[in-house]
Enzyme design. Structure first.
Site, short mmCIF file in Angstrom:
data_model
loop_
_atom_site.label_atom_id
_atom_site.label_comp_id
_atom_site.label_asym_id
_atom_site.label_seq_id
_atom_site.Cartn_x
_atom_site.Cartn_y
_atom_site.Cartn_z
N GLU A 75 0.88 -1.18 0.00
CA GLU A 75 0.00 0.00 0.00
C GLU A 75 0.91 1.22 0.00
OE1 GLU A 75 -2.89 -0.14 3.18
OE2 GLU A 75 -4.18 -1.53 2.07
N LYS A 130 -1.50 -6.73 8.91
CA LYS A 130 -0.77 -5.47 8.82
C LYS A 130 0.50 -5.43 9.68
CE LYS A 130 -3.82 -3.21 6.24
NZ LYS A 130 -3.49 -2.54 4.97
N GLU A 182 -6.42 -3.08 -5.59
CA GLU A 182 -7.19 -2.23 -6.50
C GLU A 182 -6.81 -2.52 -7.96
OE1 GLU A 182 -7.51 2.07 -5.64
OE2 GLU A 182 -6.69 1.58 -3.67
#
Lengths: 440, 440
Positions: B213, B267, B385
C-alpha cells in the site's frame, strides 16, 4: 453451544515447587491472614516510590512492599535488573530470571529466614507506597476471546450470526493504543467524541456512553525477532505475568467509528492496569485445562500443555462506587463476578497467534484478554452487556446505564484452586472525571 | 461525486522564506541538478552510519550526507539534539527547533558560506551511508483517507454502500503495530497466516496474497498530555515531517480476520518507511487547499488554514522490479502514479481527530495516511485495486496479481509546485523473501 465450551476434563493441579507449599508462612504477619491478596505464595512484582524517592522495583507481601533495589544493594537478591526504575529489564531476561528471583524472595520472606532482620528493614508499608506503571508499554494488543461477550455484543449487530466469523478459528484481536495506558488510581476524563444520533444528525461533544471492560492484562517476557514466529511449545514461556485491566470504552464513538477498521478513539482515552504483576510462576497451581474447542484449533494454535494447563482459574469482579455511595460510606456495589478460565482461547494461543505472521512481541508488551464475560447473568463484564436487560439499580436508589461523572470502577481478582493458598491481584481502580471545556 | 472532492479553489503558494528561494544554490554541486531529490531547498533529516561508526543524525544534500553530530561538535549548528542517535530528541523540541535548525543548515550549505571548507569535511557520500529508522516508533496509527481507495475496496464488500459510514465525517483510522516498522531496504518475509478458502476449508500457511500500500508517513513533533486535545489551530505545528510508507498487507489473512475489530496480522508483518524525513518547513511551498468536503467537516475538524493550505502537492509512485527484471538489467515497472493532495482528509485533521478524545500523541509517533489512491486508472495504489481489472503484465511477459518472492517494490515521491524547486523524498524499497519453514 455454551455447554461445549465449558466442558472440561477434570482440573488437575499443575506441578508446584516449594514456593507454592500451602504450609509455608512468612515472618511478615500480615501475609499469613486468609484475607490478604499477597501471601508468601504470591510475591507479585511492581514499581513503587515513596515521598521524595525514585520509582524502584518491589514485591508485595501482606500489607508491605519489599524494596528489591535495596535488597540487591544489601546482597539479599542477586538480580541486578531489579535496581531499574521499571520491570522492563527483568522482563527482557525471560522467565528463567523471574523464576530464580521468586525462589530467592520466597526464601528471604519465609519464617526462619536467617536474613529476616536485614529484610525487615527494607519493608515499606503498602499505604506509603505510590505505585507506577510496571513498565513503559511498547505495544498493546487487545483480544476478544470471551464467547459470551461476543454472543451478547454481536446480537446487537447481527442476531443470526452474532459471533465474529473467525471467532472459533483464532483469538480475534486488534492493535490498541500504548501511550494512553495508565496505572490504577489515575483519573479518567470523560472524552469528547463524534457519533451519529439515531435521528441521523451528527454529534460532537462529551460521550454519553462511557463503559468499563473487565479484562485480564498479560505481560510479555523476552523478545522474538521480526520474522520468527513463537510456536505453541514456546508460547507459555513468553508470558511474564498477569494483572487486571480496565479497557475504558466509549460506546457511542466506538459504534460509529468501527466499520470496517475496528475501534480507535473509542479505546484510546485511557486503559488502566493494576500495579502488581502476578507472575506466571505464582499462578502454576491455578492452571486448569483449556475449554474444549469445537471445531478443534488448527495445529499451530494447539498443544498438549495448552489443553491440560493453558487456562487459569481466576475469579474476577467489577464493582461501582458512586460519589453518593462514597459520601454515605458505602462499599462498592458488585456489577460483575466472572471466571477467567471460561475464555475460549488461552493466553498461550494469543502469543502463538500474534507471532504467527512473524510479528515481534517485545518484553514489556501488554496483551488484553478482552472482556471476561461468562454465561451467568452476573458474569456480564461491561455495562453494554449489563444494560441489555435494563439499567442497574444501586443501593442508594441511583440507576446506571453508563458510567457517570464521579463514579469509581473497582476491579479485583483472586486465583483459587483446591489445596492451594488463594492469591490476589490487588485492585485496578479509576474515577471518571467530568469532560473538559473544548479548547478554543 | 468524485468531482466535488477534487474541486478546489486556485492553489496559492504558501508563504516562503529565504530557505525556499529558487535562486539559492549549494556549494555541493550535486545538489544543484534538476534530477536530485535533495536540492538545498529540501534538507531532509535522517539517521545514518558508516562502516564502523555509530548511528547519528544527518541532512541529505545532493548525493551526500552532512554529519550533523560532527557539525555540532565543530560549532556549525547549535542544536545539541542532533548529537543523539535518533531524531526523537529533535522531534520532542517541536517545530520551532526544526525550523531554526533548517535555517542554520541552509546557510551553511549555501554557495558563499564562510564555513564551506569546514562543512565540506563533514560530508559523507550517500552511497557510503547506511540508513536507520529516524526514531524508535512509540505508536503507529494508520488512516484511510483516500476516497478512491475506499470506493474501490468497499465495492467488494458492499457494492451499494462502498464507503465506510463515517468516511465523510472523520478521518477513519486504526491503531497499527509499532514494533514491526522497519527502514527502507530491510527485507520482508512472506508471512504464514490463517484464512478460510472459498470452499469453506481452513488454511494455515504462507500467504497467497501479499500486497503493498503506497502511503505517506507523517512524523509527529512534540507531545500533548493525556486528556488535552489538540485543536485544529494547533494541529499543523504537531507535524514534524513526511516520508514514504509501505503498509505491506496480507490480503487473504486480512479479509478473514477483520470483522469486527479491524486488521491485525494482515498489517503487522512489516511496515517500511523511507529514511529521510522531509520537514514540514521544506514543504511550505507545496501547500495547497484541502479538497472541498461534502458535507462540510464538523467545526473541530475544520480551520481556515486547513482549507487554504492543509493539503500537500506530492506526486507519489510505486514500481515493481522482479528477480527476472533485475537479472535482465531492467528498470522498475510503474504500477502507481498518484497525488497526495487528493486525499479527502488532511494531515492536520488526522492530528485533531486522533487527539479529540484526549489521546496523547507523542513525538516520534508515526501516522500513515492510508493508501494514496486517486481516481485515475494509474492512481490505484495497491495491487488489490489494480488487479480488480486483471493481472498486471510486466515488460518481461511476467504477470502479477500479488507480489511474488524476489519482487522488489520501490516507492518514490516528489513535491512539485509552480515557481518552486521540486524536492524529493528519496526511496522506500523492500524485497519479498520466501516464507520460512514453520517451526517444529
Amino acid at each position: 453451544m455454551i455447554d461445549s465450551i465449558r466442558e472440561r476434563t477434570e482440573r488437575p493441579l499443575a506441578q508446584r515447587d516449594a514456593t507454592h507449599d500451602p504450609a509455608r508462612k512468612s515472618w511478615v504477619a500480615s501475609a499469613n491472614t486468609s484475607e490478604t491478596d499477597f501471601p508468601i505464595q504470591n510475591l507479585p512484582l511492581g514499581v513503587f516510590s515513596t515521598d521524595g524517592t525514585d520509582p524502584r522495583c518491589g514485591v508485595a507481601i501482606g500489607d508491605a512492599v519489599l524494596d528489591l533495589s535495596a535488597a540487591f544493594a544489601a546482597g539479599l537478591v542477586t538480580h541486578r535488573a531489579v535496581t531499574e526504575s521499571s520491570l522492563a529489564a527483568l522482563m527482557a531476561q525471560g522467565r528463567a530470571a523471574s523464576a530464580a528471583l521468586r525462589a530467592e524472595v520466597s526464601a528471604l520472606l519465609t519464617q526462619g529466614s536467617p536474613a529476616q532482620a536485614q529484610a525487615d528493614a527494607l519493608l515499606v508499608p503498602m499505604a506509603a507506597a505510590r505505585m507506577h506503571l510496571p513498565a513503559t508499554i511498547r505495544n498493546f494488543s487487545d483480544f476478544m476471546v470471551s464467547y459470551d461477550h461476543c454472543l451478547r455484543s454481536g446480537r446487537r449487530r447481527d442476531p443470526e450470526n452474532p459471533l465474529p466469523p473467525a471467532f472459533r478459528q483464532l483469538p480475534v484481536a486488534y492493535h490498541s493504543r500504548a501511550s494512553s495506558v495508565r496505572v490504577s488510581g489515575e483519573a479518567v476524563i470523560r472524552p469528547h467524541g463524534q457519533w451519529r444520533r439515531q435521528d441521523g444528525t451528527m454529534q460532537f461533544g462529551p460521550t454519553e456512553a462511557m463503559d468499563y471492560e473487565l479484562e485480564m492484562a498479560i505481560w510479555i517476557a523476552g523478545d522474538n525477532a521480526l520474522g520468527a514466529p513463537v510456536p505453541m511449545s514456546a508460547a507459555p514461556d513468553r508470558i511474564f505475568g498477569y494483572g487486571l485491566l480496565n479497557d475504558w470504552s466509549v460506546r457511542d464513538v466506538q459504534r460509529w467509528e468501527m466499520p470496517p477498521l475496528g475501534p480507535f478513539l473509542g479505546k484510546s482515552v485511557s486503559t488502566s492496569v493494576s500495579p502488581w504483576i502476578v507472575t506466571a510462576e505464582a499462578l502454576a497451581p491455578f492452571e486448569v485445562p483449556a475449554p474444549v474447542q469445537d471445531p478443534p484449533a488448527l495445529p499451530h494454535l494447539d498443544s498438549p500443555w495448552n489443553r491440560s494447563n493453558g487456562a487459569l482459574s481466576v475469579r474476577m469482579t467489577a464493582a461501582i462506587l458512586t460519589a453518593r455511595m462514597r459520601a454515605e460510606g458505602m462499599e462498592p456495589f458488585l456489577l460483575t463476578d466472572t471466571q477467567f478460565a471460561d475464555m475460549y482461547w488461552t493466553a498461550a494461543t494469543m502469543v502463538a497467534h500474534h507471532t504467527s505472521n512473524g510479528c515481534n512481541l517485545l518484553s514489556g508488551d501488554l496483551l488484553g484478554s478482552g472482556t471476561v464475560s461468562g454465561p451467568e447473568e452476573i458474569a456480564r463484564a461491561c455495562l453494554a452487556e449489563i444494560n441489555q436487560t435494563g439499567a442497574v439499580t444501586l443501593p442508594t436508589g441511583e440507576t446506571r446505564r453508563w458510567i457517570e461523572d464521579g463514579d469509581e470502577i473497582v476491579f479485583r481478582g483472586r486465583a483459587e484452586a483446591p489445596g492451594a493458598v488463594p492469591i490476589g491481584f490487588g485492585e485496578c481502580r479509576g474515577v471518571l472525571q467530568p469532560a473538559i471545556a473544548w479548547p478554543a
